[in-house]
Design a protein around this motif. Sequence first.
Motif, PDB file in Angstrom:
ATOM      1  N   TYR A  32     -35.236  21.741  24.254  1.00 51.10           N
ATOM      2  CA  TYR A  32     -33.892  20.708  22.979  1.00 51.10           C
ATOM      3  C   TYR A  32     -32.926  22.439  23.390  1.00 51.10           C
ATOM      4  O   TYR A  32     -32.413  23.474  23.778  1.00 51.10           O
ATOM      5  CB  TYR A  32     -33.849  21.274  21.507  1.00 51.10           C
ATOM      6  N   HIS A  33     -31.860  21.427  24.238  1.00 49.40           N
ATOM      7  CA  HIS A  33     -30.700  22.358  24.420  1.00 49.40           C
ATOM      8  C   HIS A  33     -29.618  22.923  23.505  1.00 49.40           C
ATOM      9  O   HIS A  33     -28.948  21.889  22.637  1.00 49.40           O
ATOM     10  CB  HIS A  33     -29.826  21.641  25.687  1.00 49.40           C
ATOM     11  N   GLY A  34     -29.813  24.137  22.907  1.00 47.80           N
ATOM     12  CA  GLY A  34     -28.844  24.509  21.451  1.00 47.80           C
ATOM     13  C   GLY A  34     -28.142  25.723  21.852  1.00 47.80           C
ATOM     14  O   GLY A  34     -27.426  25.550  23.216  1.00 47.80           O
ATOM     15  N   ARG A  35     -28.173  26.996  21.185  1.00 44.18           N
ATOM     16  CA  ARG A  35     -27.008  27.477  21.405  1.00 44.18           C
ATOM     17  C   ARG A  35     -27.980  28.690  21.918  1.00 44.18           C
ATOM     18  O   ARG A  35     -28.429  28.753  22.389  1.00 44.18           O
ATOM     19  CB  ARG A  35     -26.989  28.343  19.823  1.00 44.18           C
ATOM     20  N   HIS A  36     -26.456  29.294  22.905  1.00 47.45           N
ATOM     21  CA  HIS A  36     -27.022  29.821  23.955  1.00 47.45           C
ATOM     22  C   HIS A  36     -27.768  31.432  23.897  1.00 47.45           C
ATOM     23  O   HIS A  36     -27.199  31.829  22.272  1.00 47.45           O
ATOM     24  CB  HIS A  36     -25.871  30.217  25.465  1.00 47.45           C
ATOM     25  N   VAL A  37     -28.540  32.250  24.405  1.00 47.86           N
ATOM     26  CA  VAL A  37     -28.900  33.678  24.300  1.00 47.86           C
ATOM     27  C   VAL A  37     -29.124  34.319  25.370  1.00 47.86           C
ATOM     28  O   VAL A  37     -28.939  33.938  25.993  1.00 47.86           O
ATOM     29  CB  VAL A  37     -30.001  33.582  23.247  1.00 47.86           C
ATOM     30  N   LEU A  38     -28.128  35.592  25.329  1.00 46.93           N
ATOM     31  CA  LEU A  38     -28.104  36.380  26.123  1.00 46.93           C
ATOM     32  C   LEU A  38     -29.221  37.148  26.302  1.00 46.93           C
ATOM     33  O   LEU A  38     -29.400  38.623  24.638  1.00 46.93           O
ATOM     34  CB  LEU A  38     -27.126  37.409  26.349  1.00 46.93           C
ATOM     35  N   ASN A  39     -30.518  37.255  27.110  1.00 46.08           N
ATOM     36  CA  ASN A  39     -31.928  37.783  26.643  1.00 46.08           C
ATOM     37  C   ASN A  39     -31.176  39.583  27.956  1.00 46.08           C
ATOM     38  O   ASN A  39     -30.872  39.629  27.848  1.00 46.08           O
ATOM     39  CB  ASN A  39     -32.492  36.983  27.457  1.00 46.08           C
ATOM     40  N   ARG A  40     -32.838  40.441  26.835  1.00 45.55           N
ATOM     41  CA  ARG A  40     -33.013  41.701  27.329  1.00 45.55           C
ATOM     42  C   ARG A  40     -34.183  42.083  27.718  1.00 45.55           C
ATOM     43  O   ARG A  40     -34.885  41.564  28.102  1.00 45.55           O
ATOM     44  CB  ARG A  40     -32.800  42.454  25.676  1.00 45.55           C
ATOM     45  N   HIS A  41     -34.031  42.558  28.720  1.00 51.70           N
ATOM     46  CA  HIS A  41     -35.146  43.634  29.488  1.00 51.70           C
ATOM     47  C   HIS A  41     -35.948  43.936  28.199  1.00 51.70           C
ATOM     48  O   HIS A  41     -36.023  44.352  27.101  1.00 51.70           O
ATOM     49  CB  HIS A  41     -34.753  44.474  30.187  1.00 51.70           C
ATOM     50  N   PRO A  42     -37.357  44.044  28.588  1.00 55.04           N
ATOM     51  CA  PRO A  42     -38.320  45.242  28.020  1.00 55.04           C
ATOM     52  C   PRO A  42     -38.106  46.389  27.266  1.00 55.04           C
ATOM     53  O   PRO A  42     -38.348  46.564  25.782  1.00 55.04           O
ATOM     54  CB  PRO A  42     -39.912  45.284  28.274  1.00 55.04           C
ATOM     55  N   ASP A  43     -36.647  46.684  27.726  1.00 54.30           N
ATOM     56  CA  ASP A  43     -36.774  48.681  27.306  1.00 54.30           C
ATOM     57  C   ASP A  43     -34.668  48.532  26.488  1.00 54.30           C
ATOM     58  O   ASP A  43     -34.722  49.265  26.410  1.00 54.30           O
ATOM     59  CB  ASP A  43     -37.072  49.326  28.685  1.00 54.30           C
ATOM     60  N   GLY A  44     -34.495  46.801  26.246  1.00 56.69           N
ATOM     61  CA  GLY A  44     -32.942  47.128  25.689  1.00 56.69           C
ATOM     62  C   GLY A  44     -32.602  46.881  26.590  1.00 56.69           C
ATOM     63  O   GLY A  44     -30.972  46.340  25.901  1.00 56.69           O
ATOM     64  N   GLU A  85     -21.258  39.772  21.439  1.00 54.40           N
ATOM     65  CA  GLU A  85     -22.124  40.445  19.976  1.00 54.40           C
ATOM     66  C   GLU A  85     -22.643  39.181  19.607  1.00 54.40           C
ATOM     67  O   GLU A  85     -24.394  39.367  18.861  1.00 54.40           O
ATOM     68  CB  GLU A  85     -21.560  41.062  19.223  1.00 54.40           C
ATOM     69  N   GLN A  86     -22.037  38.134  19.088  1.00 54.91           N
ATOM     70  CA  GLN A  86     -23.212  37.158  18.504  1.00 54.91           C
ATOM     71  C   GLN A  86     -23.773  36.102  19.400  1.00 54.91           C
ATOM     72  O   GLN A  86     -25.274  35.913  18.728  1.00 54.91           O
ATOM     73  CB  GLN A  86     -22.088  35.765  18.199  1.00 54.91           C
ATOM     74  N   LEU A  87     -24.419  36.638  20.377  1.00 52.04           N
ATOM     75  CA  LEU A  87     -24.709  35.744  21.486  1.00 52.04           C
ATOM     76  C   LEU A  87     -26.411  36.474  22.178  1.00 52.04           C
ATOM     77  O   LEU A  87     -26.987  36.305  22.206  1.00 52.04           O
ATOM     78  CB  LEU A  87     -23.994  35.211  23.439  1.00 52.04           C
ATOM     79  N   MET A  88     -25.951  38.144  21.910  1.00 53.48           N
ATOM     80  CA  MET A  88     -26.926  38.434  22.264  1.00 53.48           C
ATOM     81  C   MET A  88     -27.745  38.936  21.599  1.00 53.48           C
ATOM     82  O   MET A  88     -28.014  38.331  19.936  1.00 53.48           O
ATOM     83  CB  MET A  88     -26.945  40.654  22.624  1.00 53.48           C
ATOM     84  N   ALA A  89     -29.238  38.865  22.103  1.00 58.45           N
ATOM     85  CA  ALA A  89     -30.927  38.570  21.782  1.00 58.45           C
ATOM     86  C   ALA A  89     -30.997  39.459  20.813  1.00 58.45           C
ATOM     87  O   ALA A  89     -30.511  40.760  21.539  1.00 58.45           O
ATOM     88  CB  ALA A  89     -31.856  38.227  22.081  1.00 58.45           C
ATOM     89  N   PRO A  90     -32.088  39.262  19.528  1.00 62.67           N
ATOM     90  CA  PRO A  90     -32.108  41.088  18.796  1.00 62.67           C
ATOM     91  C   PRO A  90     -32.862  42.213  19.009  1.00 62.67           C
ATOM     92  O   PRO A  90     -33.708  41.695  20.801  1.00 62.67           O
ATOM     93  CB  PRO A  90     -32.722  40.532  17.312  1.00 62.67           C
TER      94      PRO A  90
END
Length: 219
Positions: free
Chosen positions: A68-80, A165-170
Amino acid sequence: MSERDGRGAVSPRANGAVERPRRGDVPAKRASRLPAPGQGFGVTFAQIFRKVTTEEYPEVPKVTKPRYHGRHVLNRHPDGLEKCVGCELCAWACPADAIYVEGGDNTAEERYSPGERYGRIYQINYLRCIFCGLCIEACPTRSLTMSNDFELADDNRQDLIYTKEQLMAPLLPGMEAPPHPMRLGDDERDYYVRTPDTAQPTDALGVAGRAAARPVEQA
């Protein structure tokens, strides 16, 4: 010119135009013996005996399909560190002009991504977004993905412009909030070049679910 069949129906002309029936033409016979009102109400009566599907939303959350195409997310590498390198290809690919990106330069003292640049400002206007996914296809680092979150309604237009800030993955366990030096290697290739033995599953947001200091596979 148009031609008429044996029932008096009008067939289209060669150029696609349809000729109107003329006085004296014999109307086509209906296949059903029921009168016209009976045929119309028959469709209504047929729906009465069908099972009704009732959605108990929002008491029962809606389960969407995995793709499903929902809200976007900006992902991180394993070190952050952030996967976004501020190339702005997602903004160029967006047909609705809903994405705004401004890149910034990384320095040895302040590093946010493994590349030379990072996304200093990143905004998505969900008043314009049509959730087509073209921005996902354009991203060269698999930084931008789409989650299953579809609850984006609001009564304030400004709140529907999501910031970085809202789109970045935790931050997952083992990740360090940037800026910080590269932990997975001194070369940018250590982040983006992958081998089969380093492939790891991802969580629901598409973020790498491990913190080992090894290159991670980009799906």
